[in-house]
Design a protein around this motif. Structure first.
Motif, PDB file in Angstrom:
ATOM      1  N   ASN A   1       0.828  -1.200   0.000  1.00 30.23           N
ATOM      2  CA  ASN A   1       0.000   0.000   0.000  1.00 30.23           C
ATOM      3  C   ASN A   1       0.866   1.256   0.000  1.00 30.23           C
ATOM      4  OD1 ASN A   1      -1.483   2.212   1.835  1.00 30.23           O
ATOM      5  ND2 ASN A   1      -3.032   1.062   0.707  1.00 30.23           N
ATOM      6  N   TYR A   2       1.901   1.258   0.838  1.00 31.12           N
ATOM      7  CA  TYR A   2       2.768   2.440   0.932  1.00 31.12           C
ATOM      8  C   TYR A   2       3.577   2.645  -0.345  1.00 31.12           C
ATOM      9  CZ  TYR A   2       1.787   2.429   5.972  1.00 31.12           C
ATOM     10  OH  TYR A   2       1.171   2.461   7.201  1.00 31.12           O
ATOM     11  N   ALA A   3       3.969   1.542  -0.997  1.00 27.51           N
ATOM     12  CA  ALA A   3       4.709   1.665  -2.253  1.00 27.51           C
ATOM     13  C   ALA A   3       3.803   2.219  -3.356  1.00 27.51           C
ATOM     14  CB  ALA A   3       5.273   0.310  -2.653  1.00 27.51           C
TER      15      ALA A   3
ATOM     16  N   LEU B   1       6.685   5.198   0.028  1.00 31.81           N
ATOM     17  CA  LEU B   1       8.020   4.601   0.080  1.00 31.81           C
ATOM     18  C   LEU B   1       8.767   4.781  -1.233  1.00 31.81           C
ATOM     19  CD1 LEU B   1       7.284   1.166   1.822  1.00 31.81           C
ATOM     20  CD2 LEU B   1       8.386   3.169   2.852  1.00 31.81           C
ATOM     21  N   ALA B   2      10.098   4.789  -1.138  1.00 31.22           N
ATOM     22  CA  ALA B   2      10.965   4.811  -2.311  1.00 31.22           C
ATOM     23  C   ALA B   2      11.636   3.445  -2.442  1.00 31.22           C
ATOM     24  CB  ALA B   2      12.035   5.893  -2.161  1.00 31.22           C
ATOM     25  N   PRO B   3      11.843   2.944  -3.662  1.00 28.15           N
ATOM     26  CA  PRO B   3      12.516   1.656  -3.835  1.00 28.15           C
ATOM     27  C   PRO B   3      13.964   1.725  -3.360  1.00 28.15           C
ATOM     28  CG  PRO B   3      12.213   2.737  -5.956  1.00 28.15           C
ATOM     29  CD  PRO B   3      11.449   3.537  -4.957  1.00 28.15           C
ATOM     30  N   ILE B   4      14.477   0.597  -2.864  1.00 31.00           N
ATOM     31  CA  ILE B   4      15.846   0.576  -2.320  1.00 31.00           C
ATOM     32  C   ILE B   4      16.740  -0.435  -3.029  1.00 31.00           C
ATOM     33  CG2 ILE B   4      15.177   1.417  -0.037  1.00 31.00           C
ATOM     34  CD1 ILE B   4      15.179  -1.475   0.944  1.00 31.00           C
TER      35      ILE B   4
ATOM     36  N   ASP C   1       5.474  -4.725  -7.106  1.00 31.28           N
ATOM     37  CA  ASP C   1       5.601  -4.423  -8.534  1.00 31.28           C
ATOM     38  C   ASP C   1       7.046  -4.618  -9.009  1.00 31.28           C
ATOM     39  OD1 ASP C   1       4.539  -3.766 -10.980  1.00 31.28           O
ATOM     40  OD2 ASP C   1       4.738  -1.602 -10.712  1.00 31.28           O
ATOM     41  N   GLY C   2       7.683  -5.663  -8.496  1.00 32.21           N
ATOM     42  CA  GLY C   2       9.030  -6.023  -8.937  1.00 32.21           C
ATOM     43  C   GLY C   2      10.164  -5.244  -8.302  1.00 32.21           C
ATOM     44  N   LYS C   3       9.848  -4.338  -7.389  1.00 34.96           N
ATOM     45  CA  LYS C   3      10.882  -3.528  -6.755  1.00 34.96           C
ATOM     46  C   LYS C   3      10.891  -3.749  -5.244  1.00 34.96           C
ATOM     47  CE  LYS C   3      10.608   0.142 -10.239  1.00 34.96           C
ATOM     48  NZ  LYS C   3      10.335   1.588 -10.474  1.00 34.96           N
ATOM     49  N   LEU C   4      12.084  -3.685  -4.656  1.00 35.65           N
ATOM     50  CA  LEU C   4      12.230  -3.874  -3.215  1.00 35.65           C
ATOM     51  C   LEU C   4      12.057  -2.534  -2.498  1.00 35.65           C
ATOM     52  CD1 LEU C   4      13.018  -5.906  -0.931  1.00 35.65           C
ATOM     53  CD2 LEU C   4      15.376  -5.110  -1.225  1.00 35.65           C
ATOM     54  N   TYR C   5      11.193  -2.539  -1.481  1.00 38.42           N
ATOM     55  CA  TYR C   5      10.907  -1.305  -0.749  1.00 38.42           C
ATOM     56  C   TYR C   5      11.228  -1.397   0.753  1.00 38.42           C
ATOM     57  CZ  TYR C   5       8.384   0.664  -4.749  1.00 38.42           C
ATOM     58  OH  TYR C   5       8.043   1.182  -5.978  1.00 38.42           O
TER      59      TYR C   5
END
Length: 427
Positions: free
Chosen positions: A109-111, A116-119, A142-146
């Protein structure tokens, strides 16, 4: 002259108020004498957990002195989702900190909402591989680590050794011998006698996250899903045939009277229930019950061995002006030293595979059960922006199953409401 002094006074006052206002803002990312100043929020959990946050940030500041300094604020959790409400309010007023911790299921939800920003760019591939797969699942959207977590969690079957021995029942001591649903039902029935229930599932926790955390595993173990694979649709999944079958199994447990909707919070500890589906965080409390001789075994399964997972995690705010430095804080709070330390403090399983090597108690029973589940069967709840709606509606469906109501009807409601929420986030 007096008018000039008055204007000067007003200007000074205005600048002072502005400075105070800025100091109360969230993300700072400013530099002071070459040192990046960051702000971090952490929820007010158990006292030992809060002490851990404070201690580790103090150590971070000492280690990174002259480069990065973090100001930690412990935010009261309050009732319900008070902490989450504060995060959402801060996001709309540009008041987010640089780093925040969050309950794992809210990462999606936060992403999706830009909190949140991806890390990915700041976490090495080798480092990611050390985390339990469920922790990476939990932190990915969505394929990105947060987000990355320092600890995991799990639900096991606790059992009363005395009562099982009297019934001639041997609990499984290895993952490959875990009880099937049919075996679990049979054992629960055999143990239900003389005013003792075979099982308690902590229905006293109410209709909330607990029921999704525990109940979703029945769906997954039966080959069902709460959402489709790309997490864009609930209809046909949370209310699909395999999900309905799983909730009907839960319904049968209650119908067979091996478990009660009106259980007490300490029925297992007091010997009123022979087994308990309970979180591993309950273990320290067993020390208060001197007559309780307990053991633990694996979460029962249908088609696939599956277990619950998820805990609090750390992420970088999208409003941070210094995301690289903020990511250093996230990595620090979830590095091996942090993971080992918080596991020792809270009793929760570590989030990293390498940390288990520093915790030999997980190499033998009963805690080996926890390690086996964390590393082999743990599955994260779906990272989706619609999670707040999905979990609320699924929990209601689980409660309905326990009360003997129409399972398909309640899961259809969950699917409809979740899909309506998902529509809001379609690109």
């Amino acid at each position: 002259m007096k008018k000039g002094l008055l204007l000067l006074f007003c200007l000074v006052l205005a600048l002072s108020m502005s400075a105070c206002s800025n100091d109360n803002q969230g993300a700072s990312g400013t530099e002071k004498n070459g040192e990046v100043q960051l702000k971090m929020w952490a929820h007010q959990g158990q006292p030992k957990e809060v002490d851990f946050y404070k201690k580790r940030i103090e150590e971070f500041n000492k280690t990174h002195k002259g480069k990065i300094h973090v100001k930690l604020d412990i935010i009261p959790s309050g009732a319900g989702h008070a902490y989450e409400d504060k995060i959402n309010a801060a996001a709309t007023s540009n008041g987010l900190p640089d780093v925040l911790d969050m309950d794992g299921p809210f990462v999606g939800n936060y992403a999706a909402t830009g909190i949140l920003a991806p890390i990915d760019d700041y976490v090495a591939k080798k480092d990611k591989q050390d985390f339990a797969k469920s922790i990476i699942q939990q932190g990915t959207y969505d394929g990105k680590l947060y987000a990355l977590g320092a600890m995991e969690s799990s639900i096991v079957v606790f059992y009363n050794k005395k009562l099982l021995k009297e019934a001639g029942i041997q609990a499984p001591e290895s993952l490959d011998k875990a009880w099937t649903w049919d075996q679990f039902m049979d054992v629960s029935k055999k143990l239900t006698k003389n005013n003792v229930r075979g099982l308690t599932m902590h229905m006293d926790n109410g209709v909330g996250e607990w029921l999704t955390y525990m109940g979703s595993v029945f769906v997954w173990s039966n080959g069902g899903l709460l959402l489709n694979e790309d997490r864009t649709k609930a209809d046909g999944y949370v209310n699909g045939p395999k999900s309905v079958e799983a909730m009907n199994y839960v319904k049968d447990l209650f119908k067979s009277k091996v478990v009660s909707v009106s259980n007490g919070p300490t029925d297992f500890e007091e010997g009123k229930a022979a087994m308990m589906l309970g979180g591993v965080w309950l273990i320290p409390g067993f020390e208060e019950y001197k007559n309780l001789d307990w053991g633990m075994t694996y979460f029962p399964y249908s088609k696939k061995k599956t277990s619950p997972s998820g805990s609090w995690a750390f992420g970088v705010s999208s409003q941070s002006k210094q995301p690289k430095e903020a990511a250093e804080v996230v990595k620090w709070m979830s590095n091996k030293d942090s993971v080992v330390e918080i596991s020792k403090i809270t009793g929760m399983p570590p989030a990293r595979e390498s940390a288990f090597k520093e915790l030999p108690e997980y190499d033998k029973l009963p805690k080996k059960v926890i390690k086996d589940q964390v590393l082999n069967t743990a599955k994260a709840r779906p990272a989706t922006p619609a999670y707040p709606v999905l979990t609320a509606k699924f929990a209601e469906a689980f409660q309905a199953a326990a009360l003997g109501q129409d399972v398909k009807k309640e899961l259809d409601k969950a699917a409809k409401d979740t899909d309506r929420e998902l529509e809001r986030f379609k690109k």
